[in-house]
Design a protein around this motif. Structure first.
Motif, PDB file in Angstrom:
ATOM      1  N   ARG A  10      32.955  38.670 -16.804  1.00 32.61           N
ATOM      2  CA  ARG A  10      32.019  39.697 -17.264  1.00 32.61           C
ATOM      3  C   ARG A  10      30.606  39.115 -17.302  1.00 32.61           C
ATOM      4  NH1 ARG A  10      33.765  43.055 -22.170  1.00 32.61           N
ATOM      5  NH2 ARG A  10      35.344  41.497 -21.873  1.00 32.61           N
ATOM      6  N   LEU A  11      29.648  39.867 -16.751  1.00 28.12           N
ATOM      7  CA  LEU A  11      28.240  39.518 -16.872  1.00 28.12           C
ATOM      8  C   LEU A  11      27.733  40.172 -18.139  1.00 28.12           C
ATOM      9  CD1 LEU A  11      27.055  40.095 -13.219  1.00 28.12           C
ATOM     10  CD2 LEU A  11      27.370  37.913 -14.352  1.00 28.12           C
ATOM     11  N   LYS A  12      27.104  39.399 -19.033  1.00 26.98           N
ATOM     12  CA  LYS A  12      26.684  39.944 -20.314  1.00 26.98           C
ATOM     13  C   LYS A  12      25.174  40.111 -20.428  1.00 26.98           C
ATOM     14  CE  LYS A  12      30.027  38.926 -23.588  1.00 26.98           C
ATOM     15  NZ  LYS A  12      30.397  38.174 -24.761  1.00 26.98           N
ATOM     16  N   SER A  13      24.419  39.160 -19.883  1.00 26.46           N
ATOM     17  CA  SER A  13      22.969  39.236 -20.040  1.00 26.46           C
ATOM     18  C   SER A  13      22.274  38.357 -19.019  1.00 26.46           C
ATOM     19  CB  SER A  13      22.568  38.785 -21.452  1.00 26.46           C
ATOM     20  OG  SER A  13      22.906  37.419 -21.640  1.00 26.46           O
ATOM     21  N   GLY A  24      24.196  35.124 -19.254  1.00 28.43           N
ATOM     22  CA  GLY A  24      25.297  35.110 -20.208  1.00 28.43           C
ATOM     23  C   GLY A  24      26.527  35.691 -19.533  1.00 28.43           C
ATOM     24  N   VAL A  25      27.627  34.947 -19.509  1.00 21.16           N
ATOM     25  CA  VAL A  25      28.843  35.406 -18.839  1.00 21.16           C
ATOM     26  C   VAL A  25      30.065  35.043 -19.672  1.00 21.16           C
ATOM     27  CG1 VAL A  25      27.892  35.171 -16.498  1.00 21.16           C
ATOM     28  CG2 VAL A  25      29.137  33.278 -17.502  1.00 21.16           C
ATOM     29  N   ASP A  26      31.123  35.825 -19.478  1.00 16.43           N
ATOM     30  CA  ASP A  26      32.456  35.416 -19.898  1.00 16.43           C
ATOM     31  C   ASP A  26      33.107  34.879 -18.634  1.00 16.43           C
ATOM     32  OD1 ASP A  26      32.185  36.257 -22.518  1.00 16.43           O
ATOM     33  OD2 ASP A  26      33.113  38.197 -22.161  1.00 16.43           O
ATOM     34  N   HIS A  50      30.571  42.680  -9.834  1.00 12.62           N
ATOM     35  CA  HIS A  50      29.798  41.709 -10.617  1.00 12.62           C
ATOM     36  C   HIS A  50      28.735  41.037  -9.750  1.00 12.62           C
ATOM     37  CE1 HIS A  50      32.341  42.512 -13.872  1.00 12.62           C
ATOM     38  NE2 HIS A  50      33.032  41.392 -13.966  1.00 12.62           N
TER      39      HIS A  50
END
Length: 78
Positions: A10-13, A24-26, A50
């Motif tokens: 997941r890309l977060k920021s 920011g990634v998971d 993604h």
């Protein structure tokens, strides 16, 4: 040198500060088995959606960085 397989889940920021873009990634990070194929390298895997999102985020962050550059320095880029 240790090598890893990195799977972005997941890309977060995305943000920039002082010339550095921080994402920011998971991610799932697993050690990669050593191979005899030359130089050891790590790899990053991410789904196409993604990758497209990452491209958009990077373009936005780079555009914001370019706005901070004086015009005389922007025109000389390759």
């Amino acid at each position: 040198m240790k090598t890893y397989d990195i799977e972005v889940q997941r890309l977060k920021s995305a943000r920039h500060d002082k010339g550095v873009i921080e994402l920011g990634v998971d991610a799932l990070v697993l050690p990669r088995q050593a191979r005899d194929e030359g130089q050891p390298t790590s790899s990053v895997r991410l789904p196409v959606e993604h990758a497209r999102t990452l491209l958009i985020l990077l373009k936005q962050q780079i555009a914001e960085l370019d706005k901070l550059q004086p015009r005389s320095r922007r025109s000389g880029r390759a």
